[in-house]
Design a protein around this motif. Sequence first.
Motif, mmCIF file in Angstrom:
data_model
loop_
_atom_site.group_PDB
_atom_site.id
_atom_site.type_symbol
_atom_site.label_atom_id
_atom_site.label_comp_id
_atom_site.label_asym_id
_atom_site.label_seq_id
_atom_site.Cartn_x
_atom_site.Cartn_y
_atom_site.Cartn_z
ATOM 1 N N LEU A 25 0.700 -0.890 -0.155
ATOM 2 C CA LEU A 25 -0.735 0.182 -0.228
ATOM 3 C C LEU A 25 1.521 1.813 -0.121
ATOM 4 O O LEU A 25 0.741 2.247 -0.681
ATOM 5 C CB LEU A 25 -1.336 -0.192 1.095
ATOM 6 N N HIS A 28 2.591 2.364 -3.485
ATOM 7 C CA HIS A 28 1.533 2.764 -4.139
ATOM 8 C C HIS A 28 1.315 4.051 -3.971
ATOM 9 O O HIS A 28 -0.210 4.059 -4.245
ATOM 10 C CB HIS A 28 0.639 1.556 -4.837
ATOM 11 N N PHE A 30 -0.662 4.840 -1.028
ATOM 12 C CA PHE A 30 -1.792 4.375 0.091
ATOM 13 C C PHE A 30 -1.224 4.473 1.481
ATOM 14 O O PHE A 30 0.025 4.101 2.032
ATOM 15 C CB PHE A 30 -2.537 3.278 -0.269
ATOM 16 N N ALA A 58 -7.588 2.510 3.474
ATOM 17 C CA ALA A 58 -6.273 2.743 2.789
ATOM 18 C C ALA A 58 -7.094 3.803 1.683
ATOM 19 O O ALA A 58 -7.856 4.326 1.489
ATOM 20 C CB ALA A 58 -5.488 1.586 1.917
ATOM 21 N N CYS A 59 -6.106 4.730 1.604
ATOM 22 C CA CYS A 59 -6.277 6.395 1.269
ATOM 23 C C CYS A 59 -5.442 6.448 0.107
ATOM 24 O O CYS A 59 -4.298 6.767 1.040
ATOM 25 C CB CYS A 59 -6.606 7.904 1.548
ATOM 26 N N ASN A 60 -5.564 6.751 -0.216
ATOM 27 C CA ASN A 60 -4.923 7.372 -1.616
ATOM 28 C C ASN A 60 -4.586 8.462 -1.368
ATOM 29 O O ASN A 60 -5.733 9.506 -2.519
ATOM 30 C CB ASN A 60 -4.144 7.025 -3.054
ATOM 31 N N PRO A 79 -12.534 5.222 3.405
ATOM 32 C CA PRO A 79 -11.552 5.705 2.479
ATOM 33 C C PRO A 79 -11.736 4.061 1.860
ATOM 34 O O PRO A 79 -12.285 3.100 2.305
ATOM 35 C CB PRO A 79 -10.443 4.924 3.546
ATOM 36 N N CYS A 80 -10.843 3.525 1.163
ATOM 37 C CA CYS A 80 -10.814 1.911 0.651
ATOM 38 C C CYS A 80 -10.791 0.663 1.226
ATOM 39 O O CYS A 80 -9.585 1.217 1.552
ATOM 40 C CB CYS A 80 -9.580 2.187 -1.304
ATOM 41 N N VAL A 117 -8.186 4.475 -9.182
ATOM 42 C CA VAL A 117 -7.657 3.594 -8.327
ATOM 43 C C VAL A 117 -7.991 2.185 -7.899
ATOM 44 O O VAL A 117 -7.079 1.892 -7.821
ATOM 45 C CB VAL A 117 -8.936 4.068 -6.295
ATOM 46 N N LEU A 121 -5.103 -0.402 -6.918
ATOM 47 C CA LEU A 121 -5.378 -1.466 -5.827
ATOM 48 C C LEU A 121 -4.931 -2.540 -6.420
ATOM 49 O O LEU A 121 -4.491 -3.793 -5.803
ATOM 50 C CB LEU A 121 -6.896 -1.540 -5.319
#
Length: 128
Positions: A25, A28, A30, A58-60, A79-80, A117, A121
Amino acid sequence: MSYTINRMITDEGFEAVDKRARQALADHGFGVLTEIDVKATMKKKLDKEMPAYLILGACNPAMAWEAIGIEPRVGAMLPCNVILREVPEGVEVSAIDPVASMTAVDNDELKQVAAKVRDMLSEVVEAI
């Protein structure tokens, strides 16, 4: 349509997969904003036993900024989430598919961000 991006890890234990997931994560773009240990929560709240189950929120930031700029209420869908789940075969890793989760929002520009996104992911899940 599947709503998650999945991968089964059969050659490492839960803790090792957790560490690899967090690193993938981060690699990439996140960050992990939230963490829910579902196993511990179910034991504490319901006195129920279950295999290891962890939800990483997770957050970008760049992607979140872009999405919120397009659709301010999309934050309700952030978030994701990425889950790590102990199963008999090993550890299953599942990340939300943002394209699937954004089908409720009628905004083509937002769906393009969700596709970016999803690709990110997918790379995270593959890297774990």
